[in-house]
Motif scaffolding. Structure first.
Motif, PDB file in Angstrom:
ATOM      1  N   THR A  70     -86.697  28.132  47.468  1.00 43.52           N
ATOM      2  CA  THR A  70     -87.865  28.158  48.363  1.00 43.52           C
ATOM      3  C   THR A  70     -87.424  28.034  49.818  1.00 43.52           C
ATOM      4  OG1 THR A  70     -88.215  25.772  48.052  1.00 43.52           O
ATOM      5  CG2 THR A  70     -89.491  27.276  46.654  1.00 43.52           C
ATOM      6  N   TYR A 118     -94.460  27.025  55.004  1.00 43.14           N
ATOM      7  CA  TYR A 118     -95.167  28.126  54.336  1.00 43.14           C
ATOM      8  C   TYR A 118     -96.519  28.413  54.976  1.00 43.14           C
ATOM      9  CZ  TYR A 118     -91.756  28.993  50.687  1.00 43.14           C
ATOM     10  OH  TYR A 118     -90.617  29.380  50.020  1.00 43.14           O
ATOM     11  N   LYS A 146     -92.532  32.581  46.395  1.00 44.74           N
ATOM     12  CA  LYS A 146     -91.090  32.362  46.215  1.00 44.74           C
ATOM     13  C   LYS A 146     -90.899  31.188  45.279  1.00 44.74           C
ATOM     14  CE  LYS A 146     -86.873  33.383  46.659  1.00 44.74           C
ATOM     15  NZ  LYS A 146     -86.746  32.932  45.262  1.00 44.74           N
TER      16      LYS A 146
END
Length: 622
Positions: A348, A457, A534
């Motif tokens: 990630t 994110y 991801k």
């Protein structure tokens, strides 16, 4: 000497005149309204109350409380409570003597009435204005309420440590009993705790708790409530403390609630000064989303023994947390893994690495060879990463395919090509400091949690705009005054076009056309609408992080003791959580639009060459 006596006489006369004025004014003023303030109420994003602290339990009357406790608290806190009118002259003189003449440790003379006035209406400021206000409030209490009413209010309001206010909650927390069922041993312990809740708690230090209990027992002997023999026997009797304290607390969405409380502390509002005003906290919680997340995780974690989980859902428009899970069972463990865990994030990490690459000339078709590789480092050492299950293409692959199958060799080659410091610098933008550059950083050797990871994110999701991920929208007090309101900063942290290219690239893990030498990581977990995603994994952790313009969803599983996850089904849990919640949250496609600085080009998913019916990715204009 005569001058000294003259001044003392003047001071005493002035004091009595002042007190006459205070008492007269207090009788003329209306009675203070009891029961206001001293609470924390949490509201969801629909302004519906979902949690109220039990810091004041006004339903407990004196007849509902053990006489042993009532005698104990009066004896130790204000043994002349029923004789004075709010102020204890004897106590005041004793304190003056101890503080000024005997040079002992500072001693106070606050009565129960004064303490109650301070708890209910004031702050702990050591100012003259606060002391004068306290005097007026104390005399108003004494003027308009009888002693039992004041004592009742006091024992319902006083702090017992561990976030517990009031005798009802304290009895349940410490002994899992009703207040009327407390015996002498338990009563004297609780009465002693009040003087220093964090210091005298038996859960923190039994030796100090027993020493304080002895003082309470000795005072009861002086008051002739018990004999010395009873006091000695009680002191030698062990406590039967409550060993399941979590079950005694009100736990409405407990992990979310704990995060809100921590944010209150970080903002500076979790203090007696503010709690005394009453805190109404508007949070970002969406109860329907939280309930569905709870149900999803509960089903997936059934019969998983010691495997743990955390999950987070964020509204990208405001960066507000909609739902949170910090573990599979709050009563078993109150540790919030979503906000406090320190785990490696695995792949990630790669989206940030590839964002840096896009900023430095990479495109979706940039190629590196996927094959077993040993990297020679500047310090003379070598580094030999491997792909999952040691599967390699043994040929050049595109950035798009590297993202789809999470190719580690491609990531490390990119990292070294850019210079290891480049990723460190990018991480520093999100508050990650003291990180040493190393080839393995590209594969997620950073230790953090999904709450911190969500900041990265949500920035991708918001096309490079950063706002603090948060749980509190607004705070007001009992009077409706706004104490705090969240204001987005909308900081342009990342380049918009590079984020847009990355977002389109992160749809590749769903595409089965990339499953050649290795499987596209989310090919078996498609979503009904378009998302970027991801995955990440180590021997000990499994993660999934994905988003669209509206929502960011992150999940983690692993063992608290860092043992390896040997069952493949365990490592799939974050993917299932993501798929389930993505399908639940987003019913219609919502996706990004390229700016004028970008062009859309369809490519062959494997070769990267132009293909009229290929996969469309976005490229920066030349």
């Amino acid at each position: 000497m005569k001058i000294f006596i003259k001044w003392i006489r003047r001071i005493v006369i002035a004091f009595f005149v002042f007190m006459i004025i205070v008492y007269t004014t207090s009788y003329m003023m209306p009675a203070p309204i009891l029961g206001q303030g001293h609470y924390i109420k949490l509201y969801d994003n629909q302004n519906q109350l979902y949690y109220q602290s039990n810091q004041q339990s006004n339903d407990v009357t004196l007849k509902d409380v053990s006489n042993d406790f009532i005698k104990s608290i009066v004896a130790i806190e204000d043994h002349r409570f029923y004789q004075h009118r709010g102020f204890d002259p004897v106590g005041i003189m004793r304190a003056i003597k101890a503080n000024l003449l005997e040079s002992k440790k500072a001693e106070g003379a606050s009565t129960i009435s004064q303490q109650y006035a301070r708890l209910m209406f004031l702050t702990n400021d050591k100012t003259w204005s606060r002391k004068i206000n306290e005097a007026f409030l104390t005399t108003r209490l004494e003027a308009h309420y009888n002693k039992n009413t004041i004592l009742e209010g006091y024992i319902n309001t006083v702090y017992f440590g561990h976030g517990i206010y009031g005798i009802k909650n304290a009895a349940r927390y410490y002994f899992n009993k009703h207040p009327k069922d407390l015996d002498l041993n338990e009563s004297t312990l609780l009465a002693g705790v009040v003087n220093g809740p964090e210091y005298f708690s038996p859960f923190k230090n039994m030796k100090r708790a027993k020493a304080r209990q002895k003082i309470v027992l000795d005072r009861l002997v002086e008051e002739k409530y018990i004999t010395q023999q009873v006091a000695s026997k009680t002191l030698q009797t062990p406590f039967q403390l409550n060993q399941d304290r979590s079950s005694s607390l009100i736990n409405a969405y407990p992990y979310f609630k704990d995060t809100v409380i921590q944010e209150l502390k970080d903002l500076g509002f979790y203090s007696e000064d503010y709690i005394n005003q009453g805190l109404n906290v508007q949070t970002t919680l969406n109860r329907s989303v939280q309930d569905e997340l709870n149900q999803t995780v509960s089903q997936l974690m059934k019969d998983r023994d010691e495997l743990e989980v955390s999950s987070l859902i964020v509204d990208n428009h405001q960066s507000g947390v909609l739902a949170m899970i910090g573990g599979k069972d709050y009563e078993t463990s109150q540790f919030n893994r979503a906000t406090h865990a320190a785990r490696q994030i695995g792949s990630t990490m790669k989206p940030l690495l590839y964002y840096v690459a896009l900023e430095n000339g990479f495109s979706p078709t940039t190629k590196f060879k996927s094959e077993p590789t040993t990297f020679k480092l500047d310090n003379g050492k070598t580094y030999s990463p491997t792909n999952f299950n040691k599967k390699y293409a043994y040929k050049d692959i595109t950035l798009a395919q590297a993202i789809a199958v999470s190719d580690n060799i491609y990531a490390v080659k990119t990292h070294i090509f850019l210079g290891e410091q480049a990723l460190v610098n990018a991480l520093s933008k999100f508050g990650f400091t003291h990180i040493s550059p190393h080839p393995s950083l590209a594969l997620g050797t950073l230790n953090t949690n999904i709450y911190e990871l969500s900041k990265m994110y949500t920035t991708f999701a918001n096309e490079g705009i950063y706002n603090d991920v948060h749980t509190i929208s607004k705070i007001t007090n009992n009077n409706g005054d706004i104490l705090y309101e969240y204001k987005p900063t909308n900081k342009e942290l990342l380049n918009k076009e590079s984020c847009l290219i990355l977002n389109q690239l992160l749809t590749a893990p769903f595409d089965k056309r990339y499953s050649t030498y290795a499987s596209a990581t989310m090919a078996n977990y498609p979503t009904k609408t378009k998302f970027a995603v991801k995955t990440g994994s180590t021997s000990f952790d499994s993660l999934c992080a994905g988003y669209n313009p509206n929502y960011t969803i992150l999940s983690w599983t692993g063992y608290d003791d860092n043992r390896e996850m040997n069952m493949a089904s365990d490592s799939k849990i974050p993917k299932v959580i993501f798929q389930t919640m993505a399908n639940s949250l987003q019913k219609e496609d919502v996706w990004y639009k390229p700016t004028k600085k970008l062009q859309q080009i369809p490519i062959n998913p494997i070769s990267g060459d132009y293909l009229e019916n290929g996969i469309i990715y976005w490229f920066k204009n030349s």
